[in-house]
Design a protein around this motif. Structure first.
Motif, PDB file in Angstrom:
ATOM      1  N   SER A  48       2.146  -9.256 -65.638  1.00  0.00           N
ATOM      2  CA  SER A  48       1.714  -9.629 -67.138  1.00  0.00           C
ATOM      3  C   SER A  48       2.644  -9.026 -68.221  1.00  0.00           C
ATOM      4  O   SER A  48       3.205  -7.938 -68.111  1.00  0.00           O
ATOM      5  CB  SER A  48       0.530  -8.972 -67.435  1.00  0.00           C
ATOM      6  OG  SER A  48       0.034  -9.456 -69.085  1.00  0.00           O
ATOM      7  N   THR A  49       3.171  -9.838 -69.073  1.00  0.00           N
ATOM      8  CA  THR A  49       3.843  -9.406 -70.183  1.00  0.00           C
ATOM      9  C   THR A  49       3.348  -9.853 -71.448  1.00  0.00           C
ATOM     10  O   THR A  49       4.190  -9.668 -72.484  1.00  0.00           O
ATOM     11  CB  THR A  49       5.220 -10.455 -70.266  1.00  0.00           C
ATOM     12  OG1 THR A  49       4.857 -11.753 -70.101  1.00  0.00           O
ATOM     13  CG2 THR A  49       6.091  -9.985 -68.837  1.00  0.00           C
ATOM     14  N   GLY A  50       1.990  -9.883 -71.479  1.00  0.00           N
ATOM     15  CA  GLY A  50       1.226  -9.676 -72.856  1.00  0.00           C
ATOM     16  C   GLY A  50      -0.018 -10.795 -72.543  1.00  0.00           C
ATOM     17  O   GLY A  50      -0.524 -10.953 -71.525  1.00  0.00           O
ATOM     18  N   HIS A  84       3.918  -5.494 -66.805  1.00  0.00           N
ATOM     19  CA  HIS A  84       3.115  -4.443 -65.929  1.00  0.00           C
ATOM     20  C   HIS A  84       2.213  -5.368 -64.955  1.00  0.00           C
ATOM     21  O   HIS A  84       1.932  -6.420 -65.138  1.00  0.00           O
ATOM     22  CB  HIS A  84       2.260  -3.650 -66.682  1.00  0.00           C
ATOM     23  CG  HIS A  84       1.399  -4.354 -67.559  1.00  0.00           C
ATOM     24  ND1 HIS A  84       1.515  -5.010 -68.596  1.00  0.00           N
ATOM     25  CD2 HIS A  84      -0.010  -4.357 -67.288  1.00  0.00           C
ATOM     26  CE1 HIS A  84       0.553  -5.510 -69.305  1.00  0.00           C
ATOM     27  NE2 HIS A  84      -0.564  -5.003 -68.509  1.00  0.00           N
ATOM     28  N   TRP A  85       1.678  -4.753 -63.936  1.00  0.00           N
ATOM     29  CA  TRP A  85       0.844  -5.099 -62.907  1.00  0.00           C
ATOM     30  C   TRP A  85      -0.542  -4.882 -63.432  1.00  0.00           C
ATOM     31  O   TRP A  85      -0.850  -3.798 -63.696  1.00  0.00           O
ATOM     32  CB  TRP A  85       1.023  -4.708 -61.423  1.00  0.00           C
ATOM     33  CG  TRP A  85       2.082  -5.399 -61.061  1.00  0.00           C
ATOM     34  CD1 TRP A  85       3.420  -4.724 -60.614  1.00  0.00           C
ATOM     35  CD2 TRP A  85       2.272  -6.727 -60.404  1.00  0.00           C
ATOM     36  NE1 TRP A  85       4.139  -5.496 -60.092  1.00  0.00           N
ATOM     37  CE2 TRP A  85       3.540  -6.617 -59.838  1.00  0.00           C
ATOM     38  CE3 TRP A  85       1.446  -7.821 -59.983  1.00  0.00           C
ATOM     39  CZ2 TRP A  85       4.077  -7.869 -58.819  1.00  0.00           C
ATOM     40  CZ3 TRP A  85       1.892  -8.719 -59.317  1.00  0.00           C
ATOM     41  CH2 TRP A  85       3.025  -8.811 -59.076  1.00  0.00           C
TER      42      TRP A  85
END
Length: 213
Positions: free
Chosen positions: A142-144, A160-161
Protein backbone atom coordinates in the motif's frame (compact mmCIF):
# COMPACT_ATOMS: atom_id res chain seq x y z
CA UNK A 1 -84.81 91.14 14.55
CA UNK A 2 -81.11 91.95 14.55
CA UNK A 3 -80.85 90.73 18.12
CA UNK A 4 -82.66 87.53 17.35
CA UNK A 5 -80.38 86.96 14.40
CA UNK A 6 -77.31 87.43 16.56
CA UNK A 7 -78.70 85.02 19.16
CA UNK A 8 -79.40 82.44 16.46
CA UNK A 9 -75.93 82.90 15.05
CA UNK A 10 -74.41 82.45 18.51
CA UNK A 11 -76.43 79.27 19.06
CA UNK A 12 -75.29 77.87 15.74
CA UNK A 13 -71.68 78.67 16.56
CA UNK A 14 -71.95 76.95 19.93
CA UNK A 15 -73.53 73.87 18.35
CA UNK A 16 -70.75 73.72 15.75
CA UNK A 17 -68.15 73.94 18.47
CA UNK A 18 -69.88 71.19 20.44
CA UNK A 19 -70.05 68.95 17.40
CA UNK A 20 -66.41 69.70 16.62
CA UNK A 21 -65.44 68.88 20.18
CA UNK A 22 -67.41 65.65 20.25
CA UNK A 23 -66.49 64.37 16.78
CA UNK A 24 -62.77 63.66 17.48
CA UNK A 25 -63.77 61.67 20.53
CA UNK A 26 -66.02 59.40 18.48
CA UNK A 27 -63.44 59.14 15.68
CA UNK A 28 -60.67 58.32 18.14
CA UNK A 29 -62.77 55.61 19.73
CA UNK A 30 -63.59 54.14 16.31
CA UNK A 31 -59.93 54.11 15.33
CA UNK A 32 -58.97 52.48 18.59
CA UNK A 33 -61.62 49.79 18.13
CA UNK A 34 -60.51 49.22 14.49
CA UNK A 35 -56.86 48.95 15.52
CA UNK A 36 -57.72 46.47 18.26
CA UNK A 37 -59.77 44.39 15.83
CA UNK A 38 -56.96 44.39 13.29
CA UNK A 39 -54.44 43.42 15.95
CA UNK A 40 -56.60 40.53 17.14
CA UNK A 41 -57.14 39.39 13.56
CA UNK A 42 -53.43 39.49 12.72
CA UNK A 43 -52.53 37.52 15.85
CA UNK A 44 -55.18 34.93 15.03
CA UNK A 45 -53.98 34.65 11.42
CA UNK A 46 -50.35 34.22 12.48
CA UNK A 47 -51.25 31.49 14.92
CA UNK A 48 -53.30 29.66 12.32
CA UNK A 49 -50.57 29.94 9.68
CA UNK A 50 -47.96 28.73 12.14
CA UNK A 51 -50.14 25.80 13.13
CA UNK A 52 -50.73 24.85 9.49
CA UNK A 53 -47.03 25.08 8.72
CA UNK A 54 -46.15 22.86 11.68
CA UNK A 55 -48.80 20.38 10.60
CA UNK A 56 -47.53 20.28 7.03
CA UNK A 57 -43.95 19.87 8.27
CA UNK A 58 -44.94 16.95 10.52
CA UNK A 59 -46.84 15.29 7.66
CA UNK A 60 -43.87 15.74 5.31
CA UNK A 61 -41.43 14.29 7.84
CA UNK A 62 -43.79 11.38 8.45
CA UNK A 63 -44.05 10.65 4.72
CA UNK A 64 -40.25 10.81 4.35
CA UNK A 65 -39.78 8.46 7.32
CA UNK A 66 -42.29 6.00 5.90
CA UNK A 67 -40.59 6.17 2.49
CA UNK A 68 -37.17 5.51 4.00
CA UNK A 69 -38.54 2.63 6.03
CA UNK A 70 -40.08 1.02 2.96
CA UNK A 71 -36.87 1.59 0.98
CA UNK A 72 -34.83 0.00 3.79
CA UNK A 73 -37.05 -3.07 3.56
CA UNK A 74 -36.89 -3.30 -0.24
CA UNK A 75 -33.30 -2.21 -0.95
CA UNK A 76 -31.56 -5.32 0.44
CA UNK A 77 -33.77 -7.51 -1.78
CA UNK A 78 -32.43 -9.44 -4.74
CA UNK A 79 -34.77 -7.91 -7.31
CA UNK A 80 -33.21 -4.44 -7.17
CA UNK A 81 -29.66 -5.76 -7.64
CA UNK A 82 -30.83 -8.06 -10.44
CA UNK A 83 -32.54 -5.18 -12.24
CA UNK A 84 -29.50 -2.93 -11.86
CA UNK A 85 -26.96 -5.48 -13.13
CA UNK A 86 -29.21 -6.57 -16.00
CA UNK A 87 -29.49 -2.94 -17.04
CA UNK A 88 -25.71 -2.37 -16.85
CA UNK A 89 -24.34 -5.51 -18.52
CA UNK A 90 -26.39 -8.57 -17.62
CA UNK A 91 -28.43 -8.28 -20.82
CA UNK A 92 -25.34 -9.49 -22.72
CA UNK A 93 -25.95 -12.96 -21.29
CA UNK A 94 -29.32 -13.28 -23.03
CA UNK A 95 -28.93 -15.87 -25.78
CA UNK A 96 -30.09 -15.51 -29.37
CA UNK A 97 -29.54 -11.76 -29.84
CA UNK A 98 -27.02 -9.77 -31.88
CA UNK A 99 -25.64 -8.28 -28.67
CA UNK A 100 -25.18 -11.63 -26.90
CA UNK A 101 -21.63 -11.98 -25.55
CA UNK A 102 -19.69 -13.84 -22.84
CA UNK A 103 -19.19 -11.94 -19.58
CA UNK A 104 -16.37 -12.48 -17.09
CA UNK A 105 -17.01 -11.13 -13.59
CA UNK A 106 -13.84 -9.81 -11.98
CA UNK A 107 -12.70 -8.08 -8.81
CA UNK A 108 -15.70 -8.48 -6.53
CA UNK A 109 -15.74 -9.15 -2.82
CA UNK A 110 -17.22 -8.35 0.55
CA UNK A 111 -16.08 -8.18 4.15
CA UNK A 112 -19.32 -9.51 5.58
CA UNK A 113 -21.65 -12.38 4.77
CA UNK A 114 -24.68 -10.16 4.30
CA UNK A 115 -27.40 -9.19 1.85
CA UNK A 116 -25.07 -7.76 -0.79
CA UNK A 117 -22.85 -10.82 -0.90
CA UNK A 118 -25.71 -13.29 -1.02
CA UNK A 119 -27.55 -11.32 -3.71
CA UNK A 120 -24.43 -10.98 -5.86
CA UNK A 121 -23.51 -14.66 -5.55
CA UNK A 122 -27.10 -15.63 -6.37
CA UNK A 123 -26.91 -13.48 -9.52
CA UNK A 124 -23.69 -15.21 -10.60
CA UNK A 125 -25.20 -18.60 -9.78
CA UNK A 126 -28.46 -18.06 -11.65
CA UNK A 127 -26.57 -17.06 -14.80
CA UNK A 128 -23.78 -19.64 -14.35
CA UNK A 129 -21.17 -16.91 -14.82
CA UNK A 130 -17.41 -17.30 -14.81
CA UNK A 131 -15.52 -15.07 -12.41
CA UNK A 132 -12.21 -14.09 -10.84
CA UNK A 133 -12.38 -13.21 -7.15
CA UNK A 134 -10.25 -10.34 -5.88
CA UNK A 135 -8.07 -11.13 -4.12
CA UNK A 136 -6.46 -14.34 -2.87
CA UNK A 137 -3.40 -12.81 -1.18
CA UNK A 138 -3.38 -12.15 2.56
CA UNK A 139 -1.23 -9.01 2.37
CA UNK A 140 -0.95 -6.09 -0.03
CA UNK A 141 1.57 -3.37 -0.80
CA UNK A 142 0.00 0.00 0.00
CA UNK A 143 1.10 3.54 -0.80
CA UNK A 144 -1.99 5.28 0.57
CA UNK A 145 -5.75 5.06 0.84
CA UNK A 146 -8.94 6.73 -0.36
CA UNK A 147 -10.41 8.99 2.30
CA UNK A 148 -14.12 8.39 1.83
CA UNK A 149 -14.97 10.70 4.77
CA UNK A 150 -13.59 13.76 2.97
CA UNK A 151 -14.74 13.57 -0.62
CA UNK A 152 -12.90 10.41 -1.66
CA UNK A 153 -9.50 12.09 -1.95
CA UNK A 154 -6.32 10.03 -2.16
CA UNK A 155 -4.07 10.19 0.92
CA UNK A 156 -0.48 9.23 0.13
CA UNK A 157 1.62 7.22 2.58
CA UNK A 158 5.08 5.69 2.51
CA UNK A 159 4.99 2.27 0.86
CA UNK A 160 4.34 -0.56 3.32
CA UNK A 161 2.84 -4.04 3.58
CA UNK A 162 -0.52 -4.43 5.29
CA UNK A 163 -3.24 -7.03 5.71
CA UNK A 164 -5.67 -7.29 2.79
CA UNK A 165 -9.05 -7.68 4.44
CA UNK A 166 -10.63 -8.75 1.14
CA UNK A 167 -8.10 -11.54 0.65
CA UNK A 168 -9.25 -15.15 0.75
CA UNK A 169 -6.16 -16.10 2.78
CA UNK A 170 -4.81 -14.71 6.02
CA UNK A 171 -1.40 -13.09 6.25
CA UNK A 172 0.20 -16.53 6.77
CA UNK A 173 -1.05 -17.50 3.28
CA UNK A 174 -2.33 -20.81 4.70
CA UNK A 175 -5.45 -20.05 6.71
CA UNK A 176 -8.69 -19.20 4.96
CA UNK A 177 -9.81 -15.79 6.19
CA UNK A 178 -13.55 -16.26 5.61
CA UNK A 179 -14.76 -19.89 5.41
CA UNK A 180 -18.24 -18.80 4.29
CA UNK A 181 -16.68 -17.02 1.32
CA UNK A 182 -14.66 -20.06 0.27
CA UNK A 183 -17.72 -22.30 0.47
CA UNK A 184 -19.73 -19.91 -1.70
CA UNK A 185 -16.97 -19.55 -4.30
CA UNK A 186 -16.49 -23.32 -4.50
CA UNK A 187 -20.20 -23.74 -5.14
CA UNK A 188 -19.93 -21.30 -8.06
CA UNK A 189 -16.97 -23.15 -9.59
CA UNK A 190 -19.01 -26.13 -10.70
CA UNK A 191 -20.92 -26.02 -13.97
CA UNK A 192 -23.77 -25.57 -13.67
CA UNK A 193 -23.30 -23.64 -10.45
CA UNK A 194 -24.78 -25.22 -7.35
CA UNK A 195 -24.75 -22.39 -4.85
CA UNK A 196 -27.23 -22.31 -1.99
CA UNK A 197 -27.41 -19.67 0.77
CA UNK A 198 -25.56 -20.65 3.93
CA UNK A 199 -27.77 -20.31 6.99
CA UNK A 200 -26.02 -19.85 9.34
CA UNK A 201 -22.48 -19.35 8.08
CA UNK A 202 -19.37 -20.26 10.00
CA UNK A 203 -17.96 -17.18 11.73
CA UNK A 204 -14.29 -17.76 12.54
CA UNK A 205 -14.22 -14.81 14.94
CA UNK A 206 -16.78 -16.68 17.07
CA UNK A 207 -16.04 -20.38 16.46
CA UNK A 208 -12.31 -20.14 15.78
CA UNK A 209 -10.60 -23.28 14.35
CA UNK A 210 -13.93 -25.13 14.32
CA UNK A 211 -14.61 -23.49 10.95
CA UNK A 212 -11.73 -25.47 9.43
CA UNK A 213 -9.45 -24.27 6.66
Amino acid sequence: LRRRGQEGKSASTEESRAITAVTPTFAGEDLAVADAARGAQVAWDCGLCLGLQCGLLCCTLLLVAVGLFIFALIAPGYNILEWHLDKQWGFLLEEGFDYTAPVWMGEFGSLVHGHYWNNLVKYLNDRDMDFAYWAINGRKWSTGFIDTMHGGRWVSQPGHWESDNFGILHTDYKTVRYPWMMLDLRALQSSPARWRPLRPHCDRSVLGPACGG
